[in-house]
Write an enzyme that holds these catalytic residues in place. Structure first.
Site: not given
Length: 397
Positions: A82, A84, A90-92, A94, A123, A397
């Site tokens: 994961v 970005v 912080r702009r959507g 994710l 999460y 993992f």
């Protein structure tokens, strides 16, 4: 970001996604040699990219199976990679990736998703909850003497790294898996072995042989940080039974020029210190969250494990996979959807926390994460959800 789009990556885009992910962890791109080893961890169709004309975010997963209380295995996705891009956080981005991924999981029958979280605040908003915890511990080898009665164990065998690469996948697959553990597929092993080959100290693999053949293994390295000795770091250790566990430890304690042995990500119930005449020879340095679990198909997940005692009705809310929202009757007679009045109210993230047995429901009632109708319901929930042991994964993992 209204203009972000998410889609499955093509295979010729995997390396760019890997570079973006490593940059999010403040690491440089993989060398050609390392990429040649790790590209096999990418499962076609399960690596996603977020785009606004160019790649700005990524997440991937691999299919595996999760062992649940009672011993059944359910289809799961191991979520990782994961990241970005730093100028798009912080702009959507994710959120778009997570929603796309979870919707895809639900559409193809995945029952649960599991991840290791780099940050603890991210999460929960997507329905993940801490399912298992682990401890990091250190053994003072100079004080660690095994008690009388500890099993003798069997024969140990040292493997070269090439031999380990050939033999460990089948050996792990032959071992009994406990609740919380996952299967290690052909997508997992290349990443682990590439990491081992990249260590700055030589990797050592030891296999334990019991009466019926290989039944445990350990992978470690030693850092000679003093003239008289050094620190052994045991990165992976799995075993079939108490004899294999003891046999591996008899070997580890016999290695010369080692003063201490450190073990990351071990199960909370692993009885290591109880084998020593001085239990303080093994010190737990910290206890942290291990796997975060997300029930993707709540009804299928609930039906896959046993529940106990008088039935209770749980009202579950899920803001991402709305088909999960509803009431479920769970008890010793099974699981079914219902319209009966609920006994308890909780989100899918909290249900994921109690699912594998990592948390007592009454603890989550006290924490305000479960609301109950009657004061006695918390104790009934504990009985309904009880498991014989705490979950532990042991596969990073």
């Amino acid at each position: 970001m209204n203009d972000v789009s998410v889609r499955a990556l093509r295979e010729d885009e995997f390396r760019a996604a890997h570079t973006l992910f490593r940059a999010a962890l403040h690491s440089g791109p993989a060398t050609d040699e390392r990429w040649e080893r790790v590209h096999r961890v990418y499962q076609p169709g399960s690596a996603l990219g977020a785009f606004d004309d160019e790649l700005i975010g990524t997440v991937r997963s691999t299919d595996a199976e999760l062992v649940v209380p009672g011993g059944a295995r359910v289809p799961m996705a191991a979520v990782t990679g994961v990241g970005v891009r730093a100028d798009r956080t912080r702009r959507g981005v994710l959120t778009a990736l997570m929603r796309h991924q979870l919707t895809a999981f639900a559409d193809r029958g995945v029952v649960a998703a599991v991840l290791y979280a780099t940050e603890g605040v991210i999460y929960g908003r997507y329905g993940y909850g801490v399912a298992s915890r682990y401890r990091n511990c250190t053994v003072d080898k100079r004080r660690a003497h095994l008690r009388p009665g500890v099993p003798q164990g069997g024969r140990v065998e040292l493997l070269s790294l090439d031999e380990a690469e050939r033999r460990l996948p089948a050996l792990y697959a032959s071992l009994p898996l406990r609740p919380g553990m996952i299967t290690r597929t052909e997508r997992w092993w290349p990443g682990f072995l590439a990491q081992v080959r990249n260590w700055d100290k030589p990797a050592v693999t030891v296999v334990h042989h019991g009466p019926d053949g290989p039944d445990g293994f350990a992978v470690y390295r030693v850092d000679r940080d003093s003239e008289s000795g050094g620190t052994m770091l045991v990165e992976d250790l799995h075993f079939a039974d108490a004899a294999a566990f003891a046999g591996l430890w008899r070997f580890l304690l016999s290695v010369d020029l080692v003063d201490r042995i450190t073990l990351p990500i071990r199960g909370l119930e692993e009885p290591l210190e109880l084998m020593f005449t001085d239990p303080r020879a093994c010190a737990t340095k910290e206890v942290l969250d291990e796997t975060w679990l997300r029930l993707v198909d709540v009804e299928a997940a609930l039906a896959a494990r046993p529940w106990h005692g008088e039935a209770l009705v749980l009202e579950v809310t899920d803001a991402v996979i709305e088909r999960n929202t509803g009431r479920y009757r769970v008890g010793s007679d099974g699981v079914r959807r219902t319209e009966e009045e609920p006994d308890a109210f909780l989100g899918v993230d909290t249900l994921s926390m109690i699912y594998a047995g990592g948390w007592r429901p009454s603890t989550l009632v006290d924490a305000g994460r479960i609301t109950v109708r009657e004061p006695g319901t918390a104790a009934r929930l504990d009985e309904c959800a009880r498991t014989p042991s705490l979950p532990w994964c042991g596969t990073f993992f």
